[in-house]
Design a protein around this motif. Structure first.
Motif, PDB file in Angstrom:
ATOM      1  N   PHE A  74       0.852  -1.186   0.000  1.00 41.53           N
ATOM      2  CA  PHE A  74       0.000   0.000   0.000  1.00 41.53           C
ATOM      3  C   PHE A  74       0.893   1.243   0.000  1.00 41.53           C
ATOM      4  O   PHE A  74       1.902   1.291   0.722  1.00 41.53           O
ATOM      5  N   LYS A  75       0.547   2.225  -0.804  1.00 38.55           N
ATOM      6  CA  LYS A  75       1.278   3.482  -0.841  1.00 38.55           C
ATOM      7  C   LYS A  75       0.518   4.543  -0.035  1.00 38.55           C
ATOM      8  O   LYS A  75      -0.684   4.759  -0.257  1.00 38.55           O
ATOM      9  N   LYS A  76       1.212   5.181   0.890  1.00 35.00           N
ATOM     10  CA  LYS A  76       0.594   6.280   1.637  1.00 35.00           C
ATOM     11  C   LYS A  76       0.582   7.546   0.785  1.00 35.00           C
ATOM     12  O   LYS A  76       1.392   7.699  -0.139  1.00 35.00           O
ATOM     13  N   GLY A  80       3.770   9.131   0.176  1.00 31.86           N
ATOM     14  CA  GLY A  80       4.742   8.437  -0.659  1.00 31.86           C
ATOM     15  C   GLY A  80       5.374   7.225  -0.025  1.00 31.86           C
ATOM     16  O   GLY A  80       6.022   6.429  -0.702  1.00 31.86           O
ATOM     17  N   GLY A  81       5.239   7.069   1.283  1.00 28.68           N
ATOM     18  CA  GLY A  81       5.794   5.910   1.970  1.00 28.68           C
ATOM     19  C   GLY A  81       5.017   4.643   1.643  1.00 28.68           C
ATOM     20  O   GLY A  81       3.852   4.689   1.233  1.00 28.68           O
ATOM     21  N   ALA A  82       5.660   3.518   1.820  1.00 29.45           N
ATOM     22  CA  ALA A  82       5.034   2.226   1.528  1.00 29.45           C
ATOM     23  C   ALA A  82       4.833   1.434   2.808  1.00 29.45           C
ATOM     24  O   ALA A  82       5.669   1.448   3.709  1.00 29.45           O
ATOM     25  N   ILE A  83       3.709   0.744   2.867  1.00 27.50           N
ATOM     26  CA  ILE A  83       3.409  -0.176   3.965  1.00 27.50           C
ATOM     27  C   ILE A  83       3.051  -1.525   3.347  1.00 27.50           C
ATOM     28  O   ILE A  83       2.197  -1.598   2.467  1.00 27.50           O
ATOM     29  N   GLU A  84       3.739  -2.559   3.788  1.00 26.56           N
ATOM     30  CA  GLU A  84       3.495  -3.893   3.239  1.00 26.56           C
ATOM     31  C   GLU A  84       2.717  -4.746   4.228  1.00 26.56           C
ATOM     32  O   GLU A  84       3.080  -4.837   5.408  1.00 26.56           O
ATOM     33  N   LYS A 129       4.645   3.616  10.668  1.00 25.45           N
ATOM     34  CA  LYS A 129       4.191   4.701   9.774  1.00 25.45           C
ATOM     35  C   LYS A 129       2.677   4.688   9.595  1.00 25.45           C
ATOM     36  O   LYS A 129       2.109   5.624   9.039  1.00 25.45           O
ATOM     37  N   TRP A 130       2.043   3.607  10.062  1.00 23.44           N
ATOM     38  CA  TRP A 130       0.591   3.471   9.910  1.00 23.44           C
ATOM     39  C   TRP A 130      -0.055   3.900  11.226  1.00 23.44           C
ATOM     40  O   TRP A 130      -0.269   3.102  12.117  1.00 23.44           O
ATOM     41  N   LYS A 131      -0.322   5.185  11.312  1.00 25.86           N
ATOM     42  CA  LYS A 131      -0.803   5.745  12.574  1.00 25.86           C
ATOM     43  C   LYS A 131      -2.270   5.435  12.809  1.00 25.86           C
ATOM     44  O   LYS A 131      -2.670   4.918  13.849  1.00 25.86           O
TER      45      LYS A 131
END
Length: 423
Positions: A85-87, A90-94, A128-130
């Protein structure tokens, strides 16, 4: 019923007391196969029998198996379990999909859920996933599908995630197929490529649910199956959905401190009858997952003998039960026959349950006589399984493979190991 050896709690050493450090070897990085050979059955085959080691190739496997042998394969299919998933920043969360929530009876049921499903996941970049849900646009048959992911609960070793998508006609298996990435093992140090979509599946893969391939089966081809048919070598299938726990390192000093991962198995009553009819012949487990499945059937059958009124919800195998259940007078035929009777009484043509069985030195195979498998990582439960069959000769097997240009791990070569006769 015939007498067999005393149960393991009468033995001098319980496998709980084994040190994983005694099952180590030096595996150079260059010995690990990052890619498969161009032809599946051209992989090398180490053959171990009665202490002797020879080598061949998989395309000649039929010459090492007697007529009327029965090969048991695992027909699970690897799913595209990694979702990126792209935030907006621009950051990525897998999200790495491990297994379905416990509310689902089995993996297949969860895979067929439409519109929404709950899944246990690892989260890369969790800090990063608040808050709020993640969203991903997936190209699906010429149109766009929106996939959302929301955190429900954080546990010590996984997050419970609720996935939802804006088309209730589409299953979660289809969502993963179009929006996920095939999860290659971490020791390959690369991301999946287009060719892996075919080569990291067996040619007989059927049921979605694994996050790792049953790699011993990657070497088999239709031409090899044709050779089997000419020699009356039969084949049958079980389903064990391989979880990420297969890569879980053993960090405890002794095995009693290591919790074996539990995995879903799905077995038809016809398979059990097939095993019964081949008990006096050569039953070959293709892969450690096939071996763990058919060996679990003995212990499941034993439990139906000890507790005939066991409910389907309670019939499963925990880690140390095979070493502690009283079984000295129960033959394999007794156990499998009882299991079939229990299934009939419960009106079940398929047995779907979980097994946590750990096969380690001290364990004696009940059903299988031969294992076909790849070469495994040092200090792994899979190497313990090999040592349970070959004894200390596992060291000779691996030494020979290292010194004779065999390729290791998932895309590597393999070996055929016959049960070492008792001294």
């Amino acid at each position: 019923m015939q007498d067999v050896e005393k149960p393991f709690y009468f033995c001098e050493m319980h496998p709980k007391d084994l040190s994983i450090h005694d099952f180590s070897y030096d595996l150079p990085e260059e010995k690990i196969a990052a890619y498969p050979l161009s032809k599946r059955d051209e992989s090398k085959l180490l053959v171990y029998r009665n202490g002797d080691i020879t080598e061949s190739h998989y395309y000649d496997l039929d010459t090492f198996l007697p007529e009327s042998s029965l090969l048991i394969f695992n027909n699970t299919k690897v799913v595209e379990a990694r979702i990126i998933f792209k935030k907006p920043t621009g950051g990525a969360i897998e999200l790495f999909c491990l297994e379905p929530d416990d509310t689902y009876h089995d993996v297949t049921t969860a895979m067929l859920q439409k519109g929404t499903v709950k899944w246990k996941c690892l989260v890369g970049g969790a800090k990063k996933w608040k808050e709020g849900a993640l969203e991903k646009i997936i190209a699906f048959d010429g149109r766009e599908l929106t996939l959302s992911a929301a955190k429900l609960v954080q546990h010590s070793d996984y997050f419970l995630i609720e996935f939802s998508w804006n088309d209730s006609a589409i299953s979660f298996a289809e969502v993963l197929h179009h929006g996920g990435i095939l999860p290659l093992p971490p020791y390959m140090h690369r991301t999946a490529e287009e060719s892996d979509n075919e080569r990291y599946q067996t040619i007989y893969a059927k049921h979605d649910g694994s996050v790792a391939a049953p790699t011993a089966g990657l070497h088999f081809t239709e031409s090899l199956f044709e050779k089997f048919e000419k020699k009356n070598i039969q084949r049958d299938f079980v389903t064990l959905h391989v979880g990420a726990g297969t890569f879980k390192p053993v960090k405890a000093d002794t095995m009693k401190g290591h919790e074996m991962h539990a995995e879903f198995i799905d077995v038809r009553d016809e398979l059990i009858r097939n095993l019964l009819s081949h008990l006096d012949k050569n039953i070959v487990a293709v892969g450690t997952t096939s071996l763990r499945t058919i060996e679990s059937l003995y212990w499941l059958g034993l439990k139906t003998i000890l507790h005939p009124d066991t409910s389907p919800e309670d019939l499963h195998i925990t880690q140390w039960e095979p070493y502690e259940l009283p079984h000295e007078n129960v033959t394999v035929a007794d156990a499998l026959t009882s299991l079939l009777s229990w299934m009939k009484k419960n009106e079940a043509e398929r047995l779907i349950t979980k097994t946590q069985i750990i096969i380690a030195p001290g364990y004696e195979l009940k059903v299988a006589k031969v294992l076909i498998t790849n070469f495994h990582q040092p200090q792994s439960t899979l190497l313990l399984l090999v040592a349970a069959i070959a004894g200390d000769d596992w060291k000779n097997i691996y030494k020979y493979a290292l010194e004779n240009d065999f390729r290791f791990l998932s895309y590597g070569d393999g070996c055929l190991i016959s049960v070492k006769p008792k001294a």
